[in-house]
Scaffold this motif. Structure first.
Motif, PDB file in Angstrom:
ATOM      1  N   THR A  39       0.829  -1.203   0.000  1.00  0.00           N
ATOM      2  CA  THR A  39       0.000   0.000   0.000  1.00  0.00           C
ATOM      3  C   THR A  39       0.864   1.253   0.000  1.00  0.00           C
ATOM      4  OG1 THR A  39      -1.792  -1.172   1.136  1.00  0.00           O
ATOM      5  CG2 THR A  39      -1.817   1.233   1.264  1.00  0.00           C
ATOM      6  N   LEU A  40       1.908   1.271   0.819  1.00  0.00           N
ATOM      7  CA  LEU A  40       2.831   2.405   0.842  1.00  0.00           C
ATOM      8  C   LEU A  40       3.528   2.576  -0.510  1.00  0.00           C
ATOM      9  CD1 LEU A  40       4.495   2.098   4.349  1.00  0.00           C
ATOM     10  CD2 LEU A  40       3.506   4.195   3.404  1.00  0.00           C
ATOM     11  N   LEU A  41       3.976   1.476  -1.081  1.00  0.00           N
ATOM     12  CA  LEU A  41       4.685   1.546  -2.362  1.00  0.00           C
ATOM     13  C   LEU A  41       3.765   2.071  -3.461  1.00  0.00           C
ATOM     14  CD1 LEU A  41       7.232   1.114  -3.993  1.00  0.00           C
ATOM     15  CD2 LEU A  41       6.641  -1.307  -4.170  1.00  0.00           C
ATOM     16  N   LYS A  42       2.532   1.605  -3.504  1.00  0.00           N
ATOM     17  CA  LYS A  42       1.579   2.101  -4.499  1.00  0.00           C
ATOM     18  C   LYS A  42       1.363   3.604  -4.341  1.00  0.00           C
ATOM     19  CE  LYS A  42      -1.001  -2.201  -4.940  1.00  0.00           C
ATOM     20  NZ  LYS A  42      -2.264  -2.878  -4.588  1.00  0.00           N
ATOM     21  N   GLN A  64      12.666  -7.722  -2.279  1.00  0.00           N
ATOM     22  CA  GLN A  64      12.959  -7.810  -3.709  1.00  0.00           C
ATOM     23  C   GLN A  64      11.725  -8.289  -4.478  1.00  0.00           C
ATOM     24  OE1 GLN A  64      16.599 -10.121  -4.309  1.00  0.00           O
ATOM     25  NE2 GLN A  64      17.395  -9.240  -2.416  1.00  0.00           N
ATOM     26  N   LYS A  65      11.014  -9.253  -3.916  1.00  0.00           N
ATOM     27  CA  LYS A  65       9.794  -9.760  -4.563  1.00  0.00           C
ATOM     28  C   LYS A  65       8.705  -8.684  -4.584  1.00  0.00           C
ATOM     29  CE  LYS A  65      10.678 -14.570  -3.402  1.00  0.00           C
ATOM     30  NZ  LYS A  65      10.311 -15.711  -2.543  1.00  0.00           N
ATOM     31  N   ARG A  98       7.055  -7.145  -8.021  1.00  0.00           N
ATOM     32  CA  ARG A  98       5.613  -7.138  -8.294  1.00  0.00           C
ATOM     33  C   ARG A  98       5.128  -5.759  -8.742  1.00  0.00           C
ATOM     34  NH1 ARG A  98       5.307 -10.225  -3.478  1.00  0.00           N
ATOM     35  NH2 ARG A  98       4.487  -8.435  -2.335  1.00  0.00           N
ATOM     36  N   HIS A  99       5.886  -4.739  -8.441  1.00  0.00           N
ATOM     37  CA  HIS A  99       5.509  -3.374  -8.804  1.00  0.00           C
ATOM     38  C   HIS A  99       6.362  -2.820  -9.947  1.00  0.00           C
ATOM     39  CE1 HIS A  99       2.516  -2.798  -5.656  1.00  0.00           C
ATOM     40  NE2 HIS A  99       3.267  -3.620  -4.976  1.00  0.00           N
ATOM     41  N   GLY A 100       6.961  -3.709 -10.726  1.00  0.00           N
ATOM     42  CA  GLY A 100       7.640  -3.312 -11.951  1.00  0.00           C
ATOM     43  C   GLY A 100       9.122  -3.008 -11.843  1.00  0.00           C
TER      44      GLY A 100
END
Length: 185
Positions: free
Chosen positions: A119-122, A148-149, A153-155
């Motif tokens: 959620t933070l990364l998005k 790393q995974k 997952r976020h490109g």
């Protein structure tokens, strides 16, 4: 310690009023993540120089720090800025000044694996500092396969590596540099 698992968190930009709780969280999460891999002296030196109350206040004032709040508690944070000087020379891009850097993303140990980091990364990737950058970079410890995974997952893809050097100048493990080009909208 009671393990309270929030079903969701509110993400917002940190304010100076968040500095005490953010300092406490930053120091705790760093100790949990890396304490066993470094000497007590190196760990304390890193905390004293990089995660002190004054350093956290500087992050809040000069960069963008997003915080995750659940049940009135700060449970995670993400620190973003222009491409960091510590990796700028190693970036695989002709224009590192048009890149942005995800400096830190940490979640309280009791809230791990609950989607808070994602959620933070998005939210960070939607912030104009990252969304408008030609490339977004981060560095992640070679032994932190979970992170790393998450980034993959976020490109993000691995694009290089850099040797970690502690506050006293001692070399440690590798950090992988991961990058993500601007996503066309």
């Amino acid at each position: 310690m009671t393990n309270t698992m929030p079903t969701h968190a509110t993400i917002r930009i940190a304010t100076p009023a968040d500095a005490p709780a953010l300092t406490q969280l930053a120091q705790l999460t760093y100790q949990v993540a890396f304490g066993a891999s470094m000497s007590d002296e190196a760990l304390q030196a890193h905390i004293d120089t990089t995660l002190s109350a004054s350093a956290i206040m500087t992050f809040i004032k000069d960069d963008v720090v997003l915080v995750a709040i659940a049940d009135s508690m700060l449970i995670g944070y993400c620190h973003i800025s222009q491409a960091g000087a510590n990796i700028k020379d190693t970036l695989p891009t002709a224009d590192p000044d048009n890149s942005a850097y995800l400096q830190r993303l940490y979640v309280h140990p009791d809230q791990q694996n609950e989607g808070i980091g994602s959620t933070l990364l998005k939210a960070a990737l939607k912030h104009p500092l990252l969304a408008d950058a030609e490339n977004v970079y981060l560095d992640v410890w070679e032994k932190n396969t979970g992170a790393q995974k998450l980034y993959a997952r976020h490109g993000f893809q691995r694009v290089g590596e850099i040797r970690y050097v502690d506050a006293s100048g001692n070399e440690g493990d590798l950090d992988y540099i991961m990058g993500r080009p601007k996503i066309a909208t």
